[in-house]
Design an enzyme around this catalytic site. Structure first.
Site, PDB file in Angstrom:
ATOM      1  N   ARG A  92       6.979 -17.651  -6.071  1.00  0.00           N
ATOM      2  CA  ARG A  92       5.720 -18.393  -6.078  1.00  0.00           C
ATOM      3  C   ARG A  92       5.204 -18.572  -7.505  1.00  0.00           C
ATOM      4  NH1 ARG A  92       2.857 -17.583  -1.373  1.00  0.00           N
ATOM      5  NH2 ARG A  92       3.576 -15.429  -1.373  1.00  0.00           N
ATOM      6  N   TYR A  93       5.305 -17.524  -8.298  1.00  0.00           N
ATOM      7  CA  TYR A  93       4.825 -17.542  -9.684  1.00  0.00           C
ATOM      8  C   TYR A  93       6.034 -17.670 -10.604  1.00  0.00           C
ATOM      9  CZ  TYR A  93       1.010 -15.134  -7.222  1.00  0.00           C
ATOM     10  OH  TYR A  93       0.029 -14.783  -6.332  1.00  0.00           O
ATOM     11  N   ASP A 274      -5.809 -10.463   5.141  1.00  0.00           N
ATOM     12  CA  ASP A 274      -5.272 -11.810   5.363  1.00  0.00           C
ATOM     13  C   ASP A 274      -5.528 -12.285   6.797  1.00  0.00           C
ATOM     14  OD1 ASP A 274      -4.104 -12.185   2.756  1.00  0.00           O
ATOM     15  OD2 ASP A 274      -2.682 -10.610   3.324  1.00  0.00           O
ATOM     16  N   ASP A 311      -5.305 -13.479  -1.206  1.00  0.00           N
ATOM     17  CA  ASP A 311      -4.128 -14.343  -1.198  1.00  0.00           C
ATOM     18  C   ASP A 311      -4.538 -15.639  -0.520  1.00  0.00           C
ATOM     19  OD1 ASP A 311      -1.355 -13.842  -2.120  1.00  0.00           O
ATOM     20  OD2 ASP A 311      -1.767 -11.858  -1.298  1.00  0.00           O
ATOM     21  N   LYS A 318      -2.464 -15.390  -5.395  1.00  0.00           N
ATOM     22  CA  LYS A 318      -3.561 -14.424  -5.386  1.00  0.00           C
ATOM     23  C   LYS A 318      -4.614 -14.814  -6.411  1.00  0.00           C
ATOM     24  CE  LYS A 318      -1.444 -10.123  -4.634  1.00  0.00           C
ATOM     25  NZ  LYS A 318      -0.282 -10.905  -4.298  1.00  0.00           N
TER      26      LYS A 318
END
Ligand code: SF4
Length: 347
Positions: A92-93, A274, A311, A318
């Site tokens: 994701r990053y 979440d 998140d 995040k």
């Protein structure tokens, strides 16, 4: 009956150990058929069965409300799937990837954000899938950190973990290996010398991040298990989830953070819960979380301050969610007692 030598996995076993009344067995069996159940002997030992609001039981004993879906609930609450270039990996990053080495855990948490994906018998990544994941890491020199997750990576054998760590260690551009786990608290007997040695990577920094939500989880055995990592040169951080009825008051949260620091574990993240299916009854509001963080900062050492993070659904990553002490135009700052001050002070 209280103690058990093996992990409890069915509504019947929970009933035998006085965790649920017999009249609730059929509804809880329905929950257990939907979402995995596992309570280790270490966690059973610290549940107070005479307390219907016990914060440890609340994390692990199934609840009929898990069958209720709120309109906000999502199967994949943090959007892992959209960022999965190969099986078992989330990228994701830019500088880090999550490697989900196994989809099983030692315990199954009632609030789990991956509850649709984890369960007993789901096993580890196949050799072919692991090879593809490692190839992805090798092919992306910007990947500086690999986070071993799951499920819980520390349910794997020391030998399997050693192989995975050795493969990652052989990749020059990977400098940090981070392991996210609940095992040192919920099954401390698994933290053997062999397992600690398996995680030590030559010329790489290894961090273990303990998932823990209440100070009672840090039993004498859990503290000893954590000390084994730290004494071997593996620093530890923590992540906790803010949960209604478990740790949503400042005394409980503060006691947890102090216990962690006393164990040489730096509080890292406090996650806002979440939008996992069937978990609405365990979620707080963000405003409640921010108020708790303000109270924590006023009363507890800076070492005891985790970052309160959310998140963002659909995989947006995040973000810290405050509270914010600086006014919007940057000229007013609030102190820990809520008093406001001009900055810079007027001459
Ligand atoms: S240990 Fe982690 S992955 Fe496993 S059930 Fe608990 S929160 Fe989910």
């Amino acid at each position: 009956m209280k103690s058990a030598s093996t992990t409890l996995r069915s509504a019947d076993e929970l009933c035998e150990h006085a965790l649920v009344p017999r009249e609730r067995i059929s509804e809880l069996a329905e929950v257990a058929a939907r979402y995995a159940v596992a309570i280790t002997p270490a966690m059973l030992d610290i549940i107070d069965t005479s307390d219907p609001r016990d914060p440890i039981a609340r994390q692990f004993v199934p609840d009929a409300r898990e069958l209720e879906q709120s309109p906000q609930d999502r199967r994949d609450p943090i959007g892992d799937d959209a960022f999965s270039p190969v099986e078992g990996m989330v990228h994701r990053y830019p500088d880090r990837v999550l490697l989900k080495v196994v989809n099983a855990c030692a315990v199954y948490c009632r609030f789990c954000f991956r509850r649709e994906m984890v369960g007993p018998g789901r096993g580890g990544l196949s050799p072919a899938a692991l090879a593809a994941a490692l190839a992805h890491v090798r092919a992306h020199p910007q990947i500086w950190e690999v986070i071993l997750s799951g499920g819980d990576p520390l349910v794997l054998s020391a030998r399997r973990l050693k192989d995975i760590v050795a493969s990652l260690s052989a990749i020059d551009h990977v400098k940090v290996i981070r392991v996210h786990t609940r095992v040192p608290a919920v099954a401390p007997e698994r933290i053997s010398g062999a397992l600690v040695r398996a995680l030590r990577a030559r010329e790489k920094a290894t961090f273990v991040v303990l998932h823990v939500n209440h100070s009672r989880e840090l039993t004498k055995k859990a503290r000893a298990a954590c000390a084994r990592f730290i004494d071997a040169g593996i620093p530890m951080l923590s992540q906790s989830v803010l949960l209604r009825g478990v740790n949503d008051d400042v005394e409980t949260l503060g006691a947890l953070m102090r216990c962690l620091v006393e164990c040489r574990i730096k509080p890292y993240y406090l996650h806002h819960a979440d939008l996992a299916p069937g978990t609405a009854h365990l979620r707080t509001t963000i405003a409640e979380g921010q108020a708790l963080m303000r109270a924590l900062r006023g009363r507890y050492s800076g070492l005891c301050q985790p970052a309160y993070v959310l998140d963002i659904p659909d995989g947006h990553g995040k973000s810290p969610i405050g509270p914010n002490y600086l006014g919007e135009d940057g000229t007013v700052i609030e102190d820990f007692q809520g008093r406001r001050h001009q900055y810079p002070p007027r001459a």
